[in-house]
Design a protein around this motif. Structure first.
Motif, PDB file in Angstrom:
ATOM      1  N   GLU A  31      50.563  75.232  88.004  1.00  0.00           N
ATOM      2  CA  GLU A  31      50.828  76.430  88.797  1.00  0.00           C
ATOM      3  C   GLU A  31      49.548  77.020  89.379  1.00  0.00           C
ATOM      4  O   GLU A  31      48.567  77.241  88.674  1.00  0.00           O
ATOM      5  CB  GLU A  31      51.529  77.481  87.941  1.00  0.00           C
ATOM      6  N   GLY A  32      49.571  77.229  90.684  1.00  0.00           N
ATOM      7  CA  GLY A  32      48.407  77.774  91.375  1.00  0.00           C
ATOM      8  C   GLY A  32      47.386  76.729  91.761  1.00  0.00           C
ATOM      9  O   GLY A  32      46.380  77.042  92.395  1.00  0.00           O
ATOM     10  N   HIS A  33      47.627  75.494  91.396  1.00  0.00           N
ATOM     11  CA  HIS A  33      46.699  74.400  91.691  1.00  0.00           C
ATOM     12  C   HIS A  33      47.436  73.234  92.329  1.00  0.00           C
ATOM     13  O   HIS A  33      47.271  72.084  91.935  1.00  0.00           O
ATOM     14  CB  HIS A  33      45.985  73.934  90.417  1.00  0.00           C
ATOM     15  N   GLU A  34      48.277  73.546  93.327  1.00  0.00           N
ATOM     16  CA  GLU A  34      48.996  72.515  94.056  1.00  0.00           C
ATOM     17  C   GLU A  34      48.438  72.423  95.472  1.00  0.00           C
ATOM     18  O   GLU A  34      48.022  73.419  96.045  1.00  0.00           O
ATOM     19  CB  GLU A  34      50.499  72.816  94.151  1.00  0.00           C
ATOM     20  N   VAL A  35      48.435  71.195  96.000  1.00  0.00           N
ATOM     21  CA  VAL A  35      48.044  70.973  97.391  1.00  0.00           C
ATOM     22  C   VAL A  35      49.167  70.186  98.042  1.00  0.00           C
ATOM     23  O   VAL A  35      49.627  69.192  97.484  1.00  0.00           O
ATOM     24  CB  VAL A  35      46.727  70.170  97.497  1.00  0.00           C
ATOM     25  N   TYR A  36      49.609  70.644  99.215  1.00  0.00           N
ATOM     26  CA  TYR A  36      50.667  69.988  99.976  1.00  0.00           C
ATOM     27  C   TYR A  36      50.100  69.554 101.313  1.00  0.00           C
ATOM     28  O   TYR A  36      49.472  70.352 102.010  1.00  0.00           O
ATOM     29  CB  TYR A  36      51.827  70.960 100.239  1.00  0.00           C
ATOM     30  N   ILE A  37      50.351  68.296 101.702  1.00  0.00           N
ATOM     31  CA  ILE A  37      49.937  67.803 103.011  1.00  0.00           C
ATOM     32  C   ILE A  37      51.127  67.109 103.651  1.00  0.00           C
ATOM     33  O   ILE A  37      51.707  66.185 103.068  1.00  0.00           O
ATOM     34  CB  ILE A  37      48.738  66.843 102.911  1.00  0.00           C
ATOM     35  N   LYS A  38      51.482  67.551 104.862  1.00  0.00           N
ATOM     36  CA  LYS A  38      52.592  66.942 105.611  1.00  0.00           C
ATOM     37  C   LYS A  38      52.104  65.669 106.283  1.00  0.00           C
ATOM     38  O   LYS A  38      50.939  65.584 106.717  1.00  0.00           O
ATOM     39  CB  LYS A  38      53.127  67.916 106.653  1.00  0.00           C
ATOM     40  N   SER A  39      53.014  64.699 106.418  1.00  0.00           N
ATOM     41  CA  SER A  39      52.643  63.407 107.002  1.00  0.00           C
ATOM     42  C   SER A  39      52.054  63.532 108.397  1.00  0.00           C
ATOM     43  O   SER A  39      51.134  62.784 108.754  1.00  0.00           O
ATOM     44  CB  SER A  39      53.845  62.465 107.012  1.00  0.00           C
ATOM     45  N   LYS A  40      52.533  64.481 109.198  1.00  0.00           N
ATOM     46  CA  LYS A  40      52.012  64.632 110.565  1.00  0.00           C
ATOM     47  C   LYS A  40      50.560  65.091 110.586  1.00  0.00           C
ATOM     48  O   LYS A  40      49.898  64.992 111.609  1.00  0.00           O
ATOM     49  CB  LYS A  40      52.905  65.567 111.369  1.00  0.00           C
ATOM     50  N   GLU A  41      50.035  65.559 109.456  1.00  0.00           N
ATOM     51  CA  GLU A  41      48.646  65.994 109.357  1.00  0.00           C
ATOM     52  C   GLU A  41      47.710  64.861 108.925  1.00  0.00           C
ATOM     53  O   GLU A  41      46.494  65.035 108.881  1.00  0.00           O
ATOM     54  CB  GLU A  41      48.522  67.160 108.384  1.00  0.00           C
ATOM     55  N   ILE A  42      48.293  63.693 108.582  1.00  0.00           N
ATOM     56  CA  ILE A  42      47.505  62.559 108.086  1.00  0.00           C
ATOM     57  C   ILE A  42      47.194  61.619 109.252  1.00  0.00           C
ATOM     58  O   ILE A  42      48.104  61.107 109.895  1.00  0.00           O
ATOM     59  CB  ILE A  42      48.249  61.822 106.970  1.00  0.00           C
ATOM     60  N   THR A  43      45.918  61.404 109.515  1.00  0.00           N
ATOM     61  CA  THR A  43      45.512  60.548 110.622  1.00  0.00           C
ATOM     62  C   THR A  43      44.571  59.447 110.137  1.00  0.00           C
ATOM     63  O   THR A  43      44.102  59.475 109.004  1.00  0.00           O
ATOM     64  CB  THR A  43      44.796  61.373 111.713  1.00  0.00           C
ATOM     65  N   GLN A  44      44.289  58.504 111.040  1.00  0.00           N
ATOM     66  CA  GLN A  44      43.375  57.410 110.698  1.00  0.00           C
ATOM     67  C   GLN A  44      41.943  57.868 110.730  1.00  0.00           C
ATOM     68  O   GLN A  44      41.566  58.754 111.397  1.00  0.00           O
ATOM     69  CB  GLN A  44      43.529  56.246 111.669  1.00  0.00           C
TER      70      GLN A  44
END
Length: 100
Positions: free
Chosen positions: A87-100
């Motif tokens: 709790e309080g230490h999660e990171v979320y990244i959406k696929s559209k934000e992932i690039t080469q």
């Protein structure tokens, strides 16, 4: 002197917990994604839970390796990667934000 010592100890105790989870992910260009995690204080994310979700359902559940990394096959549809260090230490990244 006692008040100063108590304040110093309280400050040290609070700073010991003052770190944030961080993660970056990149598309390897070969159908896989690599995510690297850690903490803002420089500590490792080795063994921390890592999840890939599609439509709010986990499709991959694993842990960060000894280097604080995970490589996985890129899902064909939109997804979210999650580094979950509690709790309080999660990171979320959406696929559209992932690039080469």
């Amino acid at each position: 002197m006692i008040k100063k010592t108590i304040f110093s100890l309280a400050f040290l105790a609070s700073s010991a917990f003052a770190h944030s989870a961080v993660m970056s992910c990149f598309d390897n260009g070969d159908g896989t994604i690599t995510c690297e995690g850690g903490f803002s204080d420089g500590s490792s994310s080795s063994g921390v839970a890592f999840i890939v979700e599609q439509n709010e359902k986990a499709v991959i559940e694993t842990k960060m390796d000894d280097n604080g990394e995970v490589t996985f096959k890129k899902p064909s549809e939109d997804f979210v990667v999650i580094l979950d260090a509690g709790e309080g230490h999660e990171v979320y990244i959406k696929s559209k934000e992932i690039t080469q």
